[in-house]
Design an enzyme around this catalytic site. Structure first.
Site, short mmCIF file in Angstrom:
data_model
loop_
_atom_site.label_atom_id
_atom_site.label_comp_id
_atom_site.label_asym_id
_atom_site.label_seq_id
_atom_site.Cartn_x
_atom_site.Cartn_y
_atom_site.Cartn_z
N GLU A 84 -3.16 -1.43 -0.17
CA GLU A 84 -4.46 -1.62 -0.81
C GLU A 84 -5.45 -2.27 0.15
O GLU A 84 -6.59 -1.83 0.26
CB GLU A 84 -4.30 -2.48 -2.07
CG GLU A 84 -5.58 -2.78 -2.80
CD GLU A 84 -6.24 -1.55 -3.41
OE1 GLU A 84 -7.47 -1.62 -3.66
OE2 GLU A 84 -5.58 -0.53 -3.64
N TYR A 87 -6.34 -7.01 6.25
CA TYR A 87 -7.48 -7.73 6.81
C TYR A 87 -6.99 -8.80 7.78
O TYR A 87 -6.03 -9.52 7.49
CB TYR A 87 -8.29 -8.39 5.69
CG TYR A 87 -9.43 -9.26 6.17
CD1 TYR A 87 -10.58 -8.69 6.69
CD2 TYR A 87 -9.35 -10.64 6.11
CE1 TYR A 87 -11.64 -9.49 7.14
CE2 TYR A 87 -10.40 -11.45 6.54
CZ TYR A 87 -11.54 -10.86 7.05
OH TYR A 87 -12.58 -11.65 7.50
N VAL A 88 -7.67 -8.87 8.92
CA VAL A 88 -7.46 -9.94 9.89
C VAL A 88 -8.82 -10.55 10.17
O VAL A 88 -9.80 -9.83 10.39
CB VAL A 88 -6.82 -9.40 11.20
CG1 VAL A 88 -6.73 -10.51 12.25
CG2 VAL A 88 -5.43 -8.81 10.92
N GLY A 94 -7.68 -8.16 17.72
CA GLY A 94 -7.37 -7.84 19.11
C GLY A 94 -6.13 -8.53 19.63
O GLY A 94 -5.77 -8.36 20.79
N ASN A 125 -15.98 2.52 8.85
CA ASN A 125 -15.18 1.49 9.52
C ASN A 125 -14.44 2.07 10.73
O ASN A 125 -13.23 2.23 10.73
CB ASN A 125 -14.21 0.85 8.53
CG ASN A 125 -13.61 -0.43 9.07
OD1 ASN A 125 -13.70 -0.72 10.25
ND2 ASN A 125 -12.98 -1.18 8.18
N LYS A 126 -15.20 2.38 11.77
CA LYS A 126 -14.64 3.02 12.97
C LYS A 126 -13.54 2.18 13.63
O LYS A 126 -12.54 2.74 14.07
CB LYS A 126 -15.75 3.34 13.96
CG LYS A 126 -15.25 4.04 15.20
CD LYS A 126 -16.06 5.23 15.57
CE LYS A 126 -15.65 5.86 16.89
NZ LYS A 126 -14.30 6.32 16.98
N TYR A 132 -5.84 2.83 13.14
CA TYR A 132 -4.83 3.62 12.43
C TYR A 132 -4.47 4.90 13.18
O TYR A 132 -3.30 5.27 13.27
CB TYR A 132 -5.29 3.94 11.01
CG TYR A 132 -5.42 2.72 10.14
CD1 TYR A 132 -4.39 1.79 10.04
CD2 TYR A 132 -6.58 2.48 9.41
CE1 TYR A 132 -4.51 0.66 9.25
CE2 TYR A 132 -6.70 1.35 8.60
CZ TYR A 132 -5.67 0.44 8.53
OH TYR A 132 -5.78 -0.66 7.74
#
Length: 162
Positions: A84, A87-88, A94, A125-126, A132
């Site tokens: 779902e 997030y970092v 990096g 959201n490039k 991914y």
């Protein structure tokens, strides 16, 4: 890649999880849509166990999370793992933490004999799309996600034509 600790949430982590969800909503320009609260998270994570969550820690600081649940594929004939949210926090990107969170879920999916793992990504959201795709994931461009919101349920159910 930096080393971090990935662990399942416990009930005392709920305020931290909610805070990270709110940060994610700001990043996704959707902060006005967050209506979840600590009680709802606690109920679904621990009482109903309808979703699961892991946190990424650098030292003693939670710097990211992944929230997931299991679905079922009629075509594959197996459960799937649906991610779902992942997030970092920006200051910790990096360092490989997102990859460590995702790999943790890949292990969960494998242990649970899931036939696949899926998630959605906002089209703009490039950085996430690149992340991914670099892992070997591929977009399901032939599918369009549709959504009904809770406020629409009553209207639809009351409509005698439906």
């Amino acid at each position: 890649m930096s080393i971090c600790i990935i662990r399942e949430v416990n009930e005392t982590d709920v305020p931290m999880v909610l805070s990270l969800i709110q940060e994610l909503a700001v990043y996704e320009k959707m902060e006005d849509q967050v209506v979840a609260d600590e009680d709802a998270l606690r109920q679904h994570l621990f009482e109903k166990q309808s979703c699961y969550c892991v946190l990424a820690f650098e030292e003693n600081r939670a710097v990211g999370f992944a929230l997931y649940f299991f679905n079922y594929s009629t075509f594959v004939g197996k459960r799937g793992l649906y991610l779902e949210d992942l997030y970092v926090q920006p200051d910790y990107r990096g360092k490989g933490y997102g990859k460590q969170l995702l790999m943790h879920l890949v292990k969960v999916a494998q242990q649970q004999n899931c036939g696949r793992m899926e998630w959605s990504v906002l089209n703009w959201n490039k950085p996430a799309i690149d992340f991914y795709e670099n892992l070997g994931a591929h977009p399901m461009n032939e599918w369009t996600v549709y959504r009904l919101r809770q406020e629409q349920f009553a209207t639809l159910l009351a409509d005698k034509k439906a």
